[in-house]
Design a protein around this motif. Structure first.
Motif, PDB file in Angstrom:
ATOM      1  N   PHE A  87       0.926  -1.294   0.092  1.00 55.86           N
ATOM      2  CA  PHE A  87      -0.045   0.015  -0.024  1.00 55.86           C
ATOM      3  C   PHE A  87       0.805   1.219  -0.068  1.00 55.86           C
ATOM      4  N   PHE A  88       0.294   2.300  -0.844  1.00 52.64           N
ATOM      5  CA  PHE A  88       1.296   3.757  -0.505  1.00 52.64           C
ATOM      6  C   PHE A  88       0.082   4.753  -0.809  1.00 52.64           C
ATOM      7  N   GLN A  89       0.302   5.992  -0.559  1.00 55.78           N
ATOM      8  CA  GLN A  89      -0.432   7.132  -1.057  1.00 55.78           C
ATOM      9  C   GLN A  89       0.313   7.795  -1.996  1.00 55.78           C
ATOM     10  N   VAL A  90      -0.172   8.467  -2.987  1.00 55.18           N
ATOM     11  CA  VAL A  90       0.469   8.976  -3.827  1.00 55.18           C
ATOM     12  C   VAL A  90      -0.014  10.645  -3.861  1.00 55.18           C
ATOM     13  N   VAL A  91       0.898  11.684  -3.969  1.00 56.79           N
ATOM     14  CA  VAL A  91       0.475  13.071  -3.844  1.00 56.79           C
ATOM     15  C   VAL A  91       0.821  13.576  -5.378  1.00 56.79           C
ATOM     16  N   ASN A  92       0.392  14.823  -5.363  1.00 57.45           N
ATOM     17  CA  ASN A  92       0.788  15.598  -6.577  1.00 57.45           C
ATOM     18  C   ASN A  92       0.660  14.783  -7.883  1.00 57.45           C
ATOM     19  N   HIS A  93      -0.279  14.211  -8.183  1.00 57.02           N
ATOM     20  CA  HIS A  93      -0.825  13.062  -9.146  1.00 57.02           C
ATOM     21  C   HIS A  93      -1.271  13.925 -10.404  1.00 57.02           C
ATOM     22  N   GLY A  94      -1.744  15.004 -10.223  1.00 56.52           N
ATOM     23  CA  GLY A  94      -2.227  15.973 -11.205  1.00 56.52           C
ATOM     24  C   GLY A  94      -3.873  16.161 -11.538  1.00 56.52           C
ATOM     25  N   ILE A  95      -4.401  15.099 -10.795  1.00 55.84           N
ATOM     26  CA  ILE A  95      -5.986  15.277 -10.658  1.00 55.84           C
ATOM     27  C   ILE A  95      -6.388  16.599  -9.839  1.00 55.84           C
ATOM     28  N   PRO A  96      -7.060  17.299 -10.693  1.00 53.92           N
ATOM     29  CA  PRO A  96      -7.668  18.526 -10.130  1.00 53.92           C
ATOM     30  C   PRO A  96      -8.165  18.375  -8.841  1.00 53.92           C
ATOM     31  N   GLU A  97      -7.949  19.255  -7.581  1.00 54.01           N
ATOM     32  CA  GLU A  97      -8.789  19.025  -6.146  1.00 54.01           C
ATOM     33  C   GLU A  97     -10.047  19.446  -6.181  1.00 54.01           C
ATOM     34  N   GLU A  98     -10.533  19.966  -7.275  1.00 52.41           N
ATOM     35  CA  GLU A  98     -12.074  20.228  -7.701  1.00 52.41           C
ATOM     36  C   GLU A  98     -12.777  19.062  -8.024  1.00 52.41           C
ATOM     37  N   LEU A  99     -12.040  18.200  -8.896  1.00 51.89           N
ATOM     38  CA  LEU A  99     -12.819  17.035  -9.393  1.00 51.89           C
ATOM     39  C   LEU A  99     -12.557  15.899  -7.990  1.00 51.89           C
ATOM     40  N   LEU A 100     -11.747  16.056  -7.359  1.00 51.01           N
ATOM     41  CA  LEU A 100     -11.751  15.009  -6.146  1.00 51.01           C
ATOM     42  C   LEU A 100     -12.885  15.346  -5.295  1.00 51.01           C
ATOM     43  N   ARG A 101     -12.858  16.663  -4.953  1.00 52.16           N
ATOM     44  CA  ARG A 101     -14.278  17.047  -4.242  1.00 52.16           C
ATOM     45  C   ARG A 101     -15.492  16.659  -4.769  1.00 52.16           C
ATOM     46  N   ARG A 102     -15.598  17.083  -6.112  1.00 56.80           N
ATOM     47  CA  ARG A 102     -16.798  16.605  -6.872  1.00 56.80           C
ATOM     48  C   ARG A 102     -17.234  15.291  -6.837  1.00 56.80           C
ATOM     49  N   THR A 103     -16.238  14.359  -6.975  1.00 57.30           N
ATOM     50  CA  THR A 103     -16.537  12.936  -7.277  1.00 57.30           C
ATOM     51  C   THR A 103     -16.918  12.322  -6.177  1.00 57.30           C
ATOM     52  N   LEU A 104     -16.341  12.673  -4.903  1.00 59.34           N
ATOM     53  CA  LEU A 104     -17.022  12.257  -3.357  1.00 59.34           C
ATOM     54  C   LEU A 104     -18.339  12.618  -3.317  1.00 59.34           C
TER      55      LEU A 104
END
Length: 358
Positions: A87-104
């Motif tokens: 397991f690992f977490q990735v940051v700075n992956h390029g997905i817009p923060e706004e899309l992360l919020r909207r998807t959830l």
């Protein structure tokens, strides 16, 4: 025992036929969970032995910002995480923060629609393009888990977009495109970590087979008696997970169970059984689970399972990764056989890798 099993099956059938899931039980005003959600004493005892909230142990974090300029270092971090914790977490992956919020938010909105709207796509036929369900292993498991799920098939045969509930349709389609992009980056890093060419894993079609699931974990009135998701290892190649701020995901390590602390805008990545097998156990899949939600706010997560697109081709440990010194640890199989095995058992750990071992 037989009488109890009949009573349990009748109770499960009755709840399943309402087509409103765990959310429906909470909306009905219950204050105690139905008996078939209560897990065996050994499971509950293991939960209490899990990592304490605030544990300093964490899974690795990989920063993809340096993937081009510092590629060797990023490859090594991914290789180390995949070969140890899984397991690992990735940051700075390029997905817009706004899309992360909207998807959830969109997945949450689906689960919080009126019951009759959710019921339109409630079905146990997992071959359908879209299905809403409570516990995929409801009738196989020793006890049910406190969560509901919407599942959407994104590839290789893409669901007709009109089948996706309108409340989350736009976000699901946008999210899928971003996951594909990130998955290609991750597979290249993982492939190089195996000493192979960057395209070796993607050439196997491991991006094309995609299933998206949107989990919803409502408040549980007795969280010490059940779980949100039972301990299991994912069967596929790779899982890309977006979780909200509530937390509850745990991973089993050599040091015991540790919490996967939500990081703002991060994605959680985990190795599946299939990738463990084809890497000839260089990479490791890991048991993970989700605790029942004690928060008054529902927990939401969105996972995309990445699998081979060809379900009838024979797979096994990659020839480049086997030798006289390290022979193939697993037999060959089709992915169709692999998944049929997974869906005929409960979520009870890594019996898939055990089943296909030589």
């Amino acid at each position: 025992m037989w009488c109890w099993e009949v009573i349990k099956i009748n109770a499960l059938t009755k709840v399943d036929e309402t087509k409103v899931g765990v959310k429906g039980l909470i909306d009905s005003g219950i204050r105690t969970i139905p008996p078939f959600f209560v897990h065996p004493p050994e499971t509950l005892a293991d939960l209490k032995r899990g990592a304490e909230p605030g544990s300093v142990q964490e899974i690795p974090t990989v920063d993809l910002a340096g993937v081009e300029d510092f590629r060797a270092g990023v490859v090594e971090k991914v290789r180390l995480a995949a070969s140890t914790v899984g397991f690992f977490q990735v940051v700075n992956h390029g997905i817009p923060e706004e899309l992360l919020r909207r998807t959830l938010a969109a997945v949450k909105a689906f689960h919080e629609q009126p019951a009759e709207e959710r019921a339109r796509v409630y079905r146990r036929d997992i071959g359908k393009g879209v299905s809403y369900i409570s516990n995929v292993d409801l009738f196989q498991s020793k006890a049910a888990s406190w969560r509901d799920t919407i599942q959407i098939r994104m590839g290789p045969t893409v669901v007709d977009s009109s089948e996706i509930p309108e409340v989350c349709r736009k976000e699901v389609m946008e999210w899928d495109k971003e996951v594909v992009r990130v998955a290609r980056v991750l597979y290249a890093l993982l492939s190089e970590g195996l000493g192979l060419g960057a395209e070796r894993l993607t050439e196997m079609g491991l991006v094309e087979g995609r299933v998206m699931v949107g989990h919803y974990y409502p408040f549980c009135p007795q969280p010490d008696l059940t779980v949100g998701l039972n301990s299991h290892a994912d069967p596929g190649a790779l899982t890309v997970l977006l979780q909200d701020h509530i937390g509850g995901l745990q991973v089993e390590t050599k040091q015991g169970w540790i919490h996967v602390r939500p990081q703002p805008n991060a994605l959680v990545i985990n190795i599946g059984d299939f990738l463990q097998i084809i890497s000839n156990e260089t990479y490791k899949s890991a048991h993970h689970r989700v605790l029942a939600n004690y928060s008054n706010e529902p927990r939401v997560s969105v996972a995309v399972f990445l699998n081979p697109s060809d379900r009838v081709r024979l797979f096994g440990p990659l020839p480049e990764l086997t030798s006289t010194e390290k022979p193939a640890l697993y037999r060959n199989f089709t992915f169709d056989e692999f998944m049929k095995r997974f869906f005929t058992k409960e979520l009870d750990g890594k019996s898939l890798t055990n089943f296909f071992r030589q």
